[in-house]
Design an enzyme around this catalytic site. Structure first.
Site, PDB file in Angstrom:
ATOM      1  N   HIS A 136       0.868  -1.302   0.103  1.00 38.82           N
ATOM      2  CA  HIS A 136      -0.040  -0.012  -0.039  1.00 38.82           C
ATOM      3  C   HIS A 136       0.914   1.059  -0.210  1.00 38.82           C
ATOM      4  CE1 HIS A 136       1.374  -0.990   3.848  1.00 38.82           C
ATOM      5  NE2 HIS A 136       0.685   0.107   4.195  1.00 38.82           N
TER       6      HIS A 136
ATOM      7  N   ASP B 268       0.485   5.265   2.116  1.00 38.98           N
ATOM      8  CA  ASP B 268       0.013   5.489   3.239  1.00 38.98           C
ATOM      9  C   ASP B 268      -1.207   6.083   3.261  1.00 38.98           C
ATOM     10  OD1 ASP B 268       0.997   3.464   5.052  1.00 38.98           O
ATOM     11  OD2 ASP B 268       2.959   5.373   5.126  1.00 38.98           O
TER      12      ASP B 268
ATOM     13  N   HIS C 158       4.960   0.045  -0.025  1.00 37.34           N
ATOM     14  CA  HIS C 158       5.401  -0.431   1.190  1.00 37.34           C
ATOM     15  C   HIS C 158       5.071  -1.939   1.839  1.00 37.34           C
ATOM     16  CE1 HIS C 158       3.691   2.582   3.386  1.00 37.34           C
ATOM     17  NE2 HIS C 158       3.527   2.198   3.652  1.00 37.34           N
TER      18      HIS C 158
ATOM     19  N   ARG D  41       6.164   6.356  14.464  1.00 42.68           N
ATOM     20  CA  ARG D  41       6.334   6.827  13.029  1.00 42.68           C
ATOM     21  C   ARG D  41       5.408   8.630  13.162  1.00 42.68           C
ATOM     22  NH1 ARG D  41       2.273   5.030   8.734  1.00 42.68           N
ATOM     23  NH2 ARG D  41       1.485   6.563   7.599  1.00 42.68           N
TER      24      ARG D  41
HETATM   25 FE   FE2 Z   1       2.232   1.597   5.526  1.00 42.02          FE
END
Ligand code: FE2
Length: 281
Positions: free
Chosen positions: A99, A101, A258, A273
């Site tokens: 995907h 993000d 990713h 993150r």
């Molecule tokens: Fe992701």
């Protein structure tokens, strides 16, 4: 200034000779942006960044962005803890499918920073696939489909209409908001996008959020999307990162897909993150 060693022929580079705990000069910041736009995912080892240093690094690449639908850490609303506890078994892991993000947002993130705190000795790798390389190598029949066409993106995992069955939901340590009708809105993005800095064109389609092509039904789009996805993740376009404590990765979310590999049941894994949206430099 620093050394850049490519990880593969298509994507990724490891950067050495820079300490991200120290202030980042304008000159180094500019060179880091250029390295990211070229290699699309860059990794630094043994940094052990605290949150303020991570945010400083994030700001090198854009404005820090707060994500909808995912609960941030208690300490900082700009930071998400990507966590799977040792006790969590048989759960989908956050990001356990190829995907980009939040591609269903009107303005998707330009990129993210992942800062590894606690990672398994082996397992829990992350893969990225270069969608500019995938576009450039796309067979002519598929190129005809995507050229000049929009695709529809929907925040399926967060919405009502496509809410996944309980057993396939992501690790419980990632607190996600579910059942928000707003996430079911259809957002149009070009199937082929152009990088604002490098000018490189890339496919912007992914199996988590893309539902169909504009002007086609889900059913008409499905076999075409499937053929495109099969091409998009060919090993020639990919790199695979083995994490180590203190490692930091920055990636371009527009030009890559990713995938987080869930092969480490029984071991705790924690990364912080942060996410950014582009500003003109
Ligand atoms: Fe992701």
């Amino acid at each position: 200034m620093f050394d850049v060693k490519p990880l593969t022929g298509a994507i990724g580079a490891e950067i050495t000779g820079v300490d991200l705990n120290l202030p980042i000069s304008d000159r180094v910041a500019k060179a880091l942006r250029v390295a990211l736009w070229r290699h699309l995912i860059i990794v630094f080892r043994d940094q052990f960044l605290d949150i303020s240093a991570q945010k400083r690094l994030t700001e090198v690449f854009g404005e820090v962005m707060r994500l909808p639908y995912v609960e941030p850490t208690n300490d900082d609303p700009d930071v998400i803890a990507v966590l799977k506890e040792a006790s969590e078994h048989n759960v989908g892991v956050f990001g356990g499918e190829w995907h980009s993000d939040f591609s269903f947002l009107e303005r998707p993130p330009s990129g993210s920073v992942l800062n590894a705190v606690e990672v398994p000795d082996y397992g829990g790798d992350t893969l990225w696939a270069n969608q500019a390389s995938a576009y450039e190598a796309l067979p002519a029949d598929l190129r005809k489909i995507v050229e000049g066409r929009d695709a529809i993106h929907v925040g399926k995992p967060y919405g009502v209409k496509y809410a996944p069955p309980k057993e396939s939901r992501a690790a419980s340590s990632i607190r996600m908001t579910r059942g928000d009708p707003d996430a079911d809105r259809e957002i149009h993005h070009p199937a082929v996008i152009e990088h604002p800095h490098s000018g490189r064109k890339a496919l912007f389609l992914n199996p988590i959020y893309t539902t169909r092509f504009d002007g086609m039904s889900d059913a008409e789009s499905a076999p075409l999307l499937e053929a495109i996805y099969k091409h998009c993740i060919r090993p020639e376009f990919c790199c695979r990162l083995r994490w180590s404590p203190g490692a930091v990765a920055v990636w371009d979310n527009r030009m890559t897909l990713h995938y987080a590999v869930n092969d480490y049941d029984g071991v705790r894994r924690l990364l912080y993150r942060t996410t950014f949206v582009d500003v003109r430099h």
